[in-house]
Design a protein around this motif. Sequence first.
Motif, PDB file in Angstrom:
ATOM      1  N   VAL A   1       9.860 -21.806 -13.199  1.00 22.94           N
ATOM      2  CA  VAL A   1      10.378 -23.128 -12.856  1.00 22.94           C
ATOM      3  C   VAL A   1       9.558 -23.731 -11.715  1.00 22.94           C
ATOM      4  O   VAL A   1       9.241 -23.052 -10.739  1.00 22.94           O
ATOM      5  N   SER A   2       9.243 -25.012 -11.857  1.00 21.10           N
ATOM      6  CA  SER A   2       8.596 -25.770 -10.780  1.00 21.10           C
ATOM      7  C   SER A   2       9.169 -27.171 -10.782  1.00 21.10           C
ATOM      8  O   SER A   2       9.045 -27.889 -11.776  1.00 21.10           O
ATOM      9  N   THR A   3       9.831 -27.562  -9.697  1.00 21.28           N
ATOM     10  CA  THR A   3      10.364 -28.919  -9.604  1.00 21.28           C
ATOM     11  C   THR A   3       9.881 -29.577  -8.322  1.00 21.28           C
ATOM     12  O   THR A   3       9.984 -29.015  -7.239  1.00 21.28           O
ATOM     13  N   LEU A   4       9.329 -30.776  -8.470  1.00 25.23           N
ATOM     14  CA  LEU A   4       8.876 -31.582  -7.328  1.00 25.23           C
ATOM     15  C   LEU A   4       7.948 -30.774  -6.427  1.00 25.23           C
ATOM     16  O   LEU A   4       8.010 -30.862  -5.209  1.00 25.23           O
ATOM     17  N   ALA A   5       7.085 -29.973  -7.048  1.00 28.12           N
ATOM     18  CA  ALA A   5       6.186 -29.102  -6.294  1.00 28.12           C
ATOM     19  C   ALA A   5       4.712 -29.367  -6.595  1.00 28.12           C
ATOM     20  O   ALA A   5       3.877 -29.296  -5.701  1.00 28.12           O
ATOM     21  N   LEU A   6       4.358 -29.673  -7.848  1.00 21.82           N
ATOM     22  CA  LEU A   6       2.949 -29.882  -8.163  1.00 21.82           C
ATOM     23  C   LEU A   6       2.391 -31.144  -7.524  1.00 21.82           C
ATOM     24  O   LEU A   6       1.173 -31.292  -7.409  1.00 21.82           O
ATOM     25  N   CYS A   7       3.265 -32.027  -7.090  1.00 19.85           N
ATOM     26  CA  CYS A   7       2.801 -33.226  -6.404  1.00 19.85           C
ATOM     27  C   CYS A   7       2.226 -32.913  -5.029  1.00 19.85           C
ATOM     28  O   CYS A   7       1.564 -33.758  -4.426  1.00 19.85           O
ATOM     29  N   CYS A   8       2.455 -31.697  -4.534  1.00 18.14           N
ATOM     30  CA  CYS A   8       2.065 -31.367  -3.156  1.00 18.14           C
ATOM     31  C   CYS A   8       1.028 -30.244  -3.069  1.00 18.14           C
ATOM     32  O   CYS A   8       0.764 -29.759  -1.977  1.00 18.14           O
ATOM     33  N   VAL A   9       0.453 -29.833  -4.190  1.00 15.29           N
ATOM     34  CA  VAL A   9      -0.522 -28.749  -4.149  1.00 15.29           C
ATOM     35  C   VAL A   9      -1.936 -29.323  -4.139  1.00 15.29           C
ATOM     36  O   VAL A   9      -2.171 -30.465  -4.557  1.00 15.29           O
ATOM     37  N   ASP A  10      -2.883 -28.523  -3.672  1.00 15.05           N
ATOM     38  CA  ASP A  10      -4.268 -28.980  -3.609  1.00 15.05           C
ATOM     39  C   ASP A  10      -4.880 -29.132  -5.003  1.00 15.05           C
ATOM     40  O   ASP A  10      -5.590 -30.085  -5.280  1.00 15.05           O
ATOM     41  N   ASP A  11      -4.612 -28.156  -5.881  1.00 14.33           N
ATOM     42  CA  ASP A  11      -5.259 -28.101  -7.196  1.00 14.33           C
ATOM     43  C   ASP A  11      -4.188 -27.822  -8.236  1.00 14.33           C
ATOM     44  O   ASP A  11      -3.801 -26.672  -8.459  1.00 14.33           O
TER      45      ASP A  11
ATOM     46  N   PHE B   1       1.603 -39.119  -5.802  1.00 12.73           N
ATOM     47  CA  PHE B   1       2.680 -39.769  -6.533  1.00 12.73           C
ATOM     48  C   PHE B   1       2.283 -40.179  -7.946  1.00 12.73           C
ATOM     49  O   PHE B   1       3.121 -40.638  -8.715  1.00 12.73           O
ATOM     50  N   ARG B   2       1.007 -39.998  -8.298  1.00  9.71           N
ATOM     51  CA  ARG B   2       0.558 -40.505  -9.602  1.00  9.71           C
ATOM     52  C   ARG B   2      -0.101 -39.428 -10.450  1.00  9.71           C
ATOM     53  O   ARG B   2      -0.912 -39.717 -11.329  1.00  9.71           O
ATOM     54  N   ARG B   3       0.286 -38.183 -10.229  1.00  7.60           N
ATOM     55  CA  ARG B   3      -0.176 -37.110 -11.095  1.00  7.60           C
ATOM     56  C   ARG B   3       0.707 -37.035 -12.342  1.00  7.60           C
ATOM     57  O   ARG B   3       1.837 -37.528 -12.349  1.00  7.60           O
ATOM     58  N   ARG B   4       0.198 -36.355 -13.396  1.00  5.85           N
ATOM     59  CA  ARG B   4       1.005 -36.087 -14.593  1.00  5.85           C
ATOM     60  C   ARG B   4       0.646 -34.703 -15.113  1.00  5.85           C
ATOM     61  O   ARG B   4      -0.289 -34.531 -15.901  1.00  5.85           O
ATOM     62  N   PRO B   5       1.380 -33.684 -14.708  1.00  4.85           N
ATOM     63  CA  PRO B   5       1.062 -32.306 -15.122  1.00  4.85           C
ATOM     64  C   PRO B   5       0.990 -32.123 -16.628  1.00  4.85           C
ATOM     65  O   PRO B   5       0.233 -31.273 -17.112  1.00  4.85           O
ATOM     66  N   VAL B   6       1.742 -32.915 -17.394  1.00  6.11           N
ATOM     67  CA  VAL B   6       1.736 -32.749 -18.849  1.00  6.11           C
ATOM     68  C   VAL B   6       0.336 -32.925 -19.425  1.00  6.11           C
ATOM     69  O   VAL B   6       0.000 -32.326 -20.462  1.00  6.11           O
ATOM     70  N   LEU B   7      -0.509 -33.687 -18.764  1.00  8.73           N
ATOM     71  CA  LEU B   7      -1.859 -33.932 -19.258  1.00  8.73           C
ATOM     72  C   LEU B   7      -2.789 -32.754 -19.020  1.00  8.73           C
ATOM     73  O   LEU B   7      -3.903 -32.722 -19.571  1.00  8.73           O
TER      74      LEU B   7
END
Length: 205
Positions: A109-119, A169-175
Amino acid sequence: MSVSREAYWDDQAATYDRTTAFLEPRLFAPARQWIADRVTGRTLEVGVGTGANLPYYADRVTDLTLTDVSAAMLRAASARARAVGVPARVVQADSAHLDVPDHSFDTVVSTLALCCVDDELAVLRELARVLRPGGLLLMADHVESSARLGRGVQGVLERISPRRAGEHFRRRPVLLLEPAGLELVESAASRWRLVERLSAKLVGT
């Protein structure tokens, strides 16, 4: 993640829930419930923050590991786990470098976390590494809005967000699922796609 970023989130831990209180019921809670409905088996939550997901799957998870780069956030999450009666192991770790064997978890599970990582791609590949074949990666994050006005506001927020927060704020992990070795199972989004949630599995499983 830099030491300054860790220190930033340590400083935010005591006030984080108050800071997000307005958005929580309007944007985040529906995504947390969506994820909780899909959690099964041995579960890892990365970037757990203060543990806001825990009340949603308190009666669903019996084998839970929580990680965060911030020690202060982990203390808050541990206290919340005890309060809602969820037995959990807590491990301070960068989401891109998890000290666990391959294919260790039924659910990640990852929620509201990938927006804050370097890579974000490196993190997705690491989450794929620890996910067992047939298991599910469950994610929710604020992403690039589908509305022009939303994207404009997000652009402003990125410029004024503290540099130490490293927030995007404008990333999209699904891509990035495919290059991470994952394939989409299911997805949904809030109005104007301010928050997007998804489930994914290892390719070919």
